[in-house]
Design a protein around this motif. Structure first.
Motif, PDB file in Angstrom:
ATOM      1  N   HIS A  66       0.842  -1.186   0.000  1.00 46.50           N
ATOM      2  CA  HIS A  66       0.000   0.000   0.000  1.00 46.50           C
ATOM      3  C   HIS A  66       0.881   1.240   0.000  1.00 46.50           C
ATOM      4  CE1 HIS A  66       0.622  -0.279   4.386  1.00 46.50           C
ATOM      5  NE2 HIS A  66       0.505   1.038   4.354  1.00 46.50           N
ATOM      6  N   LEU A  67       0.296   2.345  -0.438  1.00 46.79           N
ATOM      7  CA  LEU A  67       1.002   3.616  -0.468  1.00 46.79           C
ATOM      8  C   LEU A  67       0.793   4.341   0.850  1.00 46.79           C
ATOM      9  CD1 LEU A  67      -0.108   4.856  -3.995  1.00 46.79           C
ATOM     10  CD2 LEU A  67       1.999   3.648  -3.384  1.00 46.79           C
ATOM     11  N   ASP A  68       1.868   4.928   1.381  1.00 45.37           N
ATOM     12  CA  ASP A  68       1.795   5.826   2.525  1.00 45.37           C
ATOM     13  C   ASP A  68       2.088   7.218   1.992  1.00 45.37           C
ATOM     14  OD1 ASP A  68       1.229   4.067   4.678  1.00 45.37           O
ATOM     15  OD2 ASP A  68       3.305   3.393   4.670  1.00 45.37           O
ATOM     16  N   LEU A  69       1.065   8.073   1.987  1.00 43.92           N
ATOM     17  CA  LEU A  69       1.174   9.416   1.446  1.00 43.92           C
ATOM     18  C   LEU A  69       1.093  10.425   2.579  1.00 43.92           C
ATOM     19  CD1 LEU A  69      -1.338   8.726  -1.426  1.00 43.92           C
ATOM     20  CD2 LEU A  69       1.150   8.676  -1.593  1.00 43.92           C
ATOM     21  N   GLY A  70       1.593  11.633   2.354  1.00 44.42           N
ATOM     22  CA  GLY A  70       1.570  12.662   3.380  1.00 44.42           C
ATOM     23  C   GLY A  70       0.912  13.927   2.898  1.00 44.42           C
ATOM     24  N   THR A  71       0.395  14.710   3.850  1.00 46.23           N
ATOM     25  CA  THR A  71      -0.245  15.980   3.534  1.00 46.23           C
ATOM     26  C   THR A  71      -0.097  16.930   4.717  1.00 46.23           C
ATOM     27  OG1 THR A  71      -2.279  17.031   2.793  1.00 46.23           O
ATOM     28  CG2 THR A  71      -2.519  15.245   4.370  1.00 46.23           C
ATOM     29  N   ALA A  72      -0.113  18.217   4.439  1.00 48.53           N
ATOM     30  CA  ALA A  72      -0.033  19.221   5.498  1.00 48.53           C
ATOM     31  C   ALA A  72      -1.389  19.425   6.176  1.00 48.53           C
ATOM     32  CB  ALA A  72       0.480  20.545   4.932  1.00 48.53           C
ATOM     33  N   ASP A  73      -2.497  19.163   5.484  1.00 50.59           N
ATOM     34  CA  ASP A  73      -3.839  19.379   6.023  1.00 50.59           C
ATOM     35  C   ASP A  73      -4.658  18.110   5.847  1.00 50.59           C
ATOM     36  OD1 ASP A  73      -6.404  20.149   6.716  1.00 50.59           O
ATOM     37  OD2 ASP A  73      -6.281  22.078   5.659  1.00 50.59           O
ATOM     38  N   LEU A  74      -4.593  17.235   6.840  1.00 49.26           N
ATOM     39  CA  LEU A  74      -5.229  15.922   6.734  1.00 49.26           C
ATOM     40  C   LEU A  74      -6.753  16.033   6.587  1.00 49.26           C
ATOM     41  CD1 LEU A  74      -4.874  12.861   6.701  1.00 49.26           C
ATOM     42  CD2 LEU A  74      -4.967  12.897   9.204  1.00 49.26           C
ATOM     43  N   ASP A  75      -7.371  16.905   7.348  1.00 50.71           N
ATOM     44  CA  ASP A  75      -8.832  17.015   7.281  1.00 50.71           C
ATOM     45  C   ASP A  75      -9.298  17.449   5.897  1.00 50.71           C
ATOM     46  OD1 ASP A  75      -9.158  16.213   9.956  1.00 50.71           O
ATOM     47  OD2 ASP A  75      -8.764  18.254  10.659  1.00 50.71           O
TER      48      ASP A  75
END
Length: 115
Positions: A66-75
């Motif tokens: 699976h891919l683990d992705l990141g973001t600054a604003d999860l909501d």
């Protein structure tokens, strides 16, 4: 000798459709289509190539990678991905580290974490 990551490949029954969906989520571009049997994405938010390989039948059970992705604003990303057709599977973590598990339109699970 060492190994380097060249791409992440996902089996799918419709490589072009799923690749277009992921291109829209990552800002990547489709760089190869190979008559729809092996579609490659590059650029955008992807540090490596993401490929979609057409198979007659998906592997039964939970996907093995699976891919683990990141973001600054999860909501905000949760709302955007669900609006784009992802399924929210589960919200996880606590105040120190949060992530959400989703499934893409063909049921492949992936995680998005707040960074």
């Amino acid at each position: 000798m060492t190994l380097t990551l060249g791409m992440v490949t996902i089996d799918t029954t419709d490589a072009e459709t799923l690749a277009r969906w992921w291109a829209g989520q990552t800002g990547a571009g489709i760089t190869q289509t190979n008559d729809g049997w092996f579609v490659v994405l590059e650029g955008g938010g992807l540090p490596v190539m993401l490929a979609f390989q057409k198979v007659d039948e998906p592997t039964p059970g939970k996907n093995k990678i699976h891919l683990d992705l990141g973001t600054a604003d999860l909501d905000a990303e949760v709302d955007r991905l669900v609006s784009a057709g992802a399924t929210l599977v589960e919200r996880r973590g606590d105040e120190s580290f949060r992530w959400v598990t989703f499934a893409d339109p063909q049921g492949n699970e992936f995680d998005v974490a707040q960074h």
